[in-house]
Design an enzyme around this catalytic site. Structure first.
Site, PDB file in Angstrom:
ATOM      1  N   ARG A  70       0.582  -1.166   0.058  1.00  0.00           N
ATOM      2  CA  ARG A  70      -0.019  -0.027  -0.111  1.00  0.00           C
ATOM      3  C   ARG A  70       0.912   1.393  -0.038  1.00  0.00           C
ATOM      4  O   ARG A  70       0.158   2.489  -0.109  1.00  0.00           O
ATOM      5  CB  ARG A  70      -0.722   0.024   1.232  1.00  0.00           C
ATOM      6  CG  ARG A  70      -1.936  -1.098   1.259  1.00  0.00           C
ATOM      7  CD  ARG A  70      -1.226  -2.407   2.025  1.00  0.00           C
ATOM      8  NE  ARG A  70      -0.601  -2.076   3.324  1.00  0.00           N
ATOM      9  CZ  ARG A  70       0.420  -2.896   3.653  1.00  0.00           C
ATOM     10  NH1 ARG A  70       0.983  -3.547   2.922  1.00  0.00           N
ATOM     11  NH2 ARG A  70       1.004  -2.279   4.825  1.00  0.00           N
ATOM     12  N   LYS A  71       2.134   1.096   0.038  1.00  0.00           N
ATOM     13  CA  LYS A  71       3.176   2.304   0.446  1.00  0.00           C
ATOM     14  C   LYS A  71       3.342   2.945  -0.987  1.00  0.00           C
ATOM     15  O   LYS A  71       4.512   3.065  -1.404  1.00  0.00           O
ATOM     16  CB  LYS A  71       4.387   1.919   1.302  1.00  0.00           C
ATOM     17  CG  LYS A  71       4.014   1.171   2.577  1.00  0.00           C
ATOM     18  CD  LYS A  71       5.299   0.504   2.996  1.00  0.00           C
ATOM     19  CE  LYS A  71       5.059  -0.256   4.632  1.00  0.00           C
ATOM     20  NZ  LYS A  71       6.101  -0.673   4.777  1.00  0.00           N
ATOM     21  N   THR A  72       2.428   3.324  -1.505  1.00  0.00           N
ATOM     22  CA  THR A  72       2.732   4.368  -2.829  1.00  0.00           C
ATOM     23  C   THR A  72       2.929   5.785  -2.833  1.00  0.00           C
ATOM     24  O   THR A  72       2.346   6.233  -1.685  1.00  0.00           O
ATOM     25  CB  THR A  72       1.497   3.776  -4.013  1.00  0.00           C
ATOM     26  OG1 THR A  72       0.327   4.289  -3.248  1.00  0.00           O
ATOM     27  CG2 THR A  72       1.422   2.605  -4.142  1.00  0.00           C
TER      28      THR A  72
END
Length: 225
Positions: A70-72
């Site tokens: 999820r770390k975009t």
């Protein structure tokens, strides 16, 4: 304005390579040049890194899913998720509404009870939203599965720890008790160490290394004159 692509999407090439031809008024082309090149460079960098890591785990015998996280980058989520897809990886959940992920803060907010947190998430999300729980031990993963979690994430385990825990969970809770769940492994996985986490009992390997801090692919636009 129009773009004619000379290179198929997802294909690899060596520099210097003519990828596309852009036609239109020069002023309009130059106005959009930098934004277009930056987006293409970022997406291609993610796709290249994704494909490289996928190739490594496939050579190591892993046949299941390799995913991003999820770390975009804020504002670039769609571009980076698309790059993961082009590189052959799963983009993971798109946003908070795609799947409920319970991390340590959520557990602590529910009186430090995984069971209570899973039940609360299921009650709100209904039948259509999967629930995943981030776990720090095999015992936490078992509690999450028994509470009804659809996915358990073995977070920051060692390679050997992943193999022991995933095998135990699948043999005891899936094969013997018939419970249905997926096991995801994440936390600090890179090209240098990911092969040590390859295991048939692991359904998903997820890593931010395929999209976070990835080197861009250098593209430039030149006017033919």
């Amino acid at each position: 304005m129009g773009v004619e692509w000379h290179t198929a999407e997802g294909s690899s090439f060596s520099p210097v390579h003519h990828c596309a031809t852009v036609r239109g008024p020069v002023r309009k082309i130059l106005l959009g040049e930098r934004v277009a090149l930056n987006t293409l460079a970022r997406c291609s960098g993610v796709a290249t890194k994704s494909a490289r890591l996928l190739s490594l785990v496939r050579k190591a015998g892993y046949t299941h899913t390799l995913a991003g996280t999820r770390k975009t980058t804020p504002g670039f989520r769609l571009v980076e998720k698309y790059g993961m897809l082009i590189g052959g990886c799963d983009p993971h959940r798109y946003d908070l509404s795609t799947m409920t992920m319970l991390k340590d803060n959520h557990i602590w907010a529910c009186q430090n009870s995984i069971t209570r947190a899973v039940h609360a998430a299921k009650a709100v999300g209904g039948f259509s939203i999967k629930v995943e729980v981030e776990c720090q031990s095999e015992e936490e993963a078992e509690e999450a599965i028994r509470a009804g979690a659809d996915v358990v994430m073995l977070d920051n385990f060692s390679g050997e720890g992943v193999k022991i825990a995933s095998r135990s969970l699948k043999e005891r809770l899936s094969k013997v008790e018939g419970k249905e769940f997926l096991i995801e492994v994440s936390g600090g996985l890179t090209e240098e160490n990911v092969e040590g986490f390859v295991c048939d009992d692991v359904d998903i390997i997820s890593t931010s290394s395929i999209h976070q801090g990835v080197k861009h692919v250098d593209f430039s636009l030149k006017i033919v004159h």
